[in-house]
Design a protein around this motif. Structure first.
Motif, PDB file in Angstrom:
ATOM      1  N   ALA A  36     -36.049  18.687  -3.977  1.00  0.00           N
ATOM      2  CA  ALA A  36     -34.921  19.621  -4.733  1.00  0.00           C
ATOM      3  C   ALA A  36     -34.022  20.764  -4.127  1.00  0.00           C
ATOM      4  O   ALA A  36     -33.276  21.080  -3.914  1.00  0.00           O
ATOM      5  N   TRP A  37     -35.047  20.985  -3.013  1.00  0.00           N
ATOM      6  CA  TRP A  37     -34.740  22.352  -2.156  1.00  0.00           C
ATOM      7  C   TRP A  37     -34.724  22.607  -0.953  1.00  0.00           C
ATOM      8  O   TRP A  37     -34.496  22.931   0.403  1.00  0.00           O
ATOM      9  N   ALA A  38     -34.481  21.429   0.336  1.00  0.00           N
ATOM     10  CA  ALA A  38     -34.283  20.587   1.217  1.00  0.00           C
ATOM     11  C   ALA A  38     -33.870  19.330   1.316  1.00  0.00           C
ATOM     12  O   ALA A  38     -34.624  18.181   1.099  1.00  0.00           O
ATOM     13  N   GLY A  54     -28.714  22.094   2.191  1.00  0.00           N
ATOM     14  CA  GLY A  54     -29.443  22.493   3.059  1.00  0.00           C
ATOM     15  C   GLY A  54     -30.540  23.435   2.335  1.00  0.00           C
ATOM     16  O   GLY A  54     -31.234  21.669   1.163  1.00  0.00           O
ATOM     17  N   LEU A  55     -31.261  24.194   2.725  1.00  0.00           N
ATOM     18  CA  LEU A  55     -32.351  25.123   2.383  1.00  0.00           C
ATOM     19  C   LEU A  55     -31.745  25.630   0.628  1.00  0.00           C
ATOM     20  O   LEU A  55     -30.299  25.916   0.943  1.00  0.00           O
ATOM     21  N   SER A  56     -32.270  24.679  -0.744  1.00  0.00           N
ATOM     22  CA  SER A  56     -31.630  25.852  -1.229  1.00  0.00           C
ATOM     23  C   SER A  56     -32.836  27.427  -1.822  1.00  0.00           C
ATOM     24  O   SER A  56     -32.964  27.448  -0.762  1.00  0.00           O
ATOM     25  N   GLU A  80     -29.514  18.961   9.571  1.00  0.00           N
ATOM     26  CA  GLU A  80     -29.092  19.407  10.430  1.00  0.00           C
ATOM     27  C   GLU A  80     -28.986  20.916   9.754  1.00  0.00           C
ATOM     28  O   GLU A  80     -28.410  22.202  10.057  1.00  0.00           O
ATOM     29  N   THR A  81     -28.021  21.215   7.797  1.00  0.00           N
ATOM     30  CA  THR A  81     -27.801  21.868   7.786  1.00  0.00           C
ATOM     31  C   THR A  81     -29.290  22.395   7.122  1.00  0.00           C
ATOM     32  O   THR A  81     -29.119  23.841   7.175  1.00  0.00           O
ATOM     33  N   THR A  82     -30.387  22.135   6.582  1.00  0.00           N
ATOM     34  CA  THR A  82     -31.402  22.901   6.333  1.00  0.00           C
ATOM     35  C   THR A  82     -32.114  23.810   7.840  1.00  0.00           C
ATOM     36  O   THR A  82     -32.737  24.379   8.426  1.00  0.00           O
ATOM     37  N   PHE A  83     -31.847  22.454   9.311  1.00  0.00           N
ATOM     38  CA  PHE A  83     -32.515  23.219  10.190  1.00  0.00           C
ATOM     39  C   PHE A  83     -32.435  25.071  10.717  1.00  0.00           C
ATOM     40  O   PHE A  83     -32.630  26.116  10.743  1.00  0.00           O
TER      41      PHE A  83
END
Length: 244
Positions: A36-38, A54-56, A80-83
């Motif tokens: 839910a967060w990554a 990405g990251l919430s 990539e967005t999370t990264f």
């Protein structure tokens, strides 16, 4: 102890602390599934609803909490967005515990040059994954053809109640010689290690075999007792004992 997949904290910093107290010292923020967060690399590539997420805010809280308690943030498997959200958030060095080089093998699980440079700038380490499909760009199509050839049998195993990953492993074991022919050349693994060295230096590359999670390591590398072959190859290429 490492934990692969942040879904296992069940959206709770208390659970994160409990895992730390029991010896967990790194968490791979996602596996192939997102939380839910990554968002994961798999979902960012194949599921349009995860693009650009990405990251919430809670995901950033998780990263900062891990920094605070002394738990490494692992970006293998993340999208990539999370990264880039992790890079912008973390106050401590991060790791990619089992990832290889995108420029040599364009798979969503691998790291692009700007990501490798960002990890080096952060003081982190990229630990190269041995999976043949992540180091040999021709392997994916060959493995797809192997699975397609035995698809009816795989479907039958799945219908009997096994999950897809178990079914795949069973097929590889049954058709062992055919499966072994799909393994990447050993030299390609060394190419990935050297690529990172040449791009950012020896301090930012390590070994992240993924032996417990892959079916097809490169030729000659069957288990950890074969690690000296990597040392030997690097010696032959002129790297110093300190570098190695």
């Amino acid at each position: 102890i490492g934990l692969e997949g942040g879904h296992q904290i069940e959206n709770s910093l208390e659970n994160l602390d409990a895992l730390y107290q029991r010896g967990t010292r790194y968490i791979t923020l996602t596996w192939n599934n997102s939380t839910a967060w990554a968002t994961s690399a798999f979902d960012e590539k194949f599921n349009p609803e995860y693009k650009g997420k990405g990251l919430s805010p809670f995901g950033k809280e998780v990263v900062l909490h891990m920094n605070k308690i002394g738990m490494l943030v692992d970006v293998s498997h993340v999208g990539e967005t999370t990264f880039w959200d992790v890079i912008a958030t973390t106050t401590k060095p991060i790791i990619a515990s089992h990832s290889s080089v995108y420029n040599l093998c364009p798979h969503q699980r691998n790291l692009k040059d700007d990501q490798i440079k960002a990890i080096a700038k952060n003081g982190g380490v990229i630990q190269v994954n041995f999976n043949s499909g992540f180091i040999d760009p021709s392997e994916g199509k060959k493995e797809d053809a192997f699975i397609a050839k035995h698809q009816t049998e795989m479907d039958s195993i799945i219908q009997s109640g096994q999950n897809m990953y178990v079914a795949e492993e069973m097929i590889h074991k049954k058709y062992y010689e055919e499966s072994q022919s799909l393994r990447a050349p050993f030299s390609m693994l060394i190419d990935h290690i050297e690529y990172i060295i040449k791009l950012v230096g020896v301090d930012y590359v390590g070994i992240g075999s993924d032996f417990d999670g892959i079916i097809l390591p490169p030729q000659q590398l069957d288990d950890v007792t074969d690690y000296p072959l990597i040392t030997k190859a690097l010696v032959e290429k002129g790297y110093s004992e300190k570098d190695i």
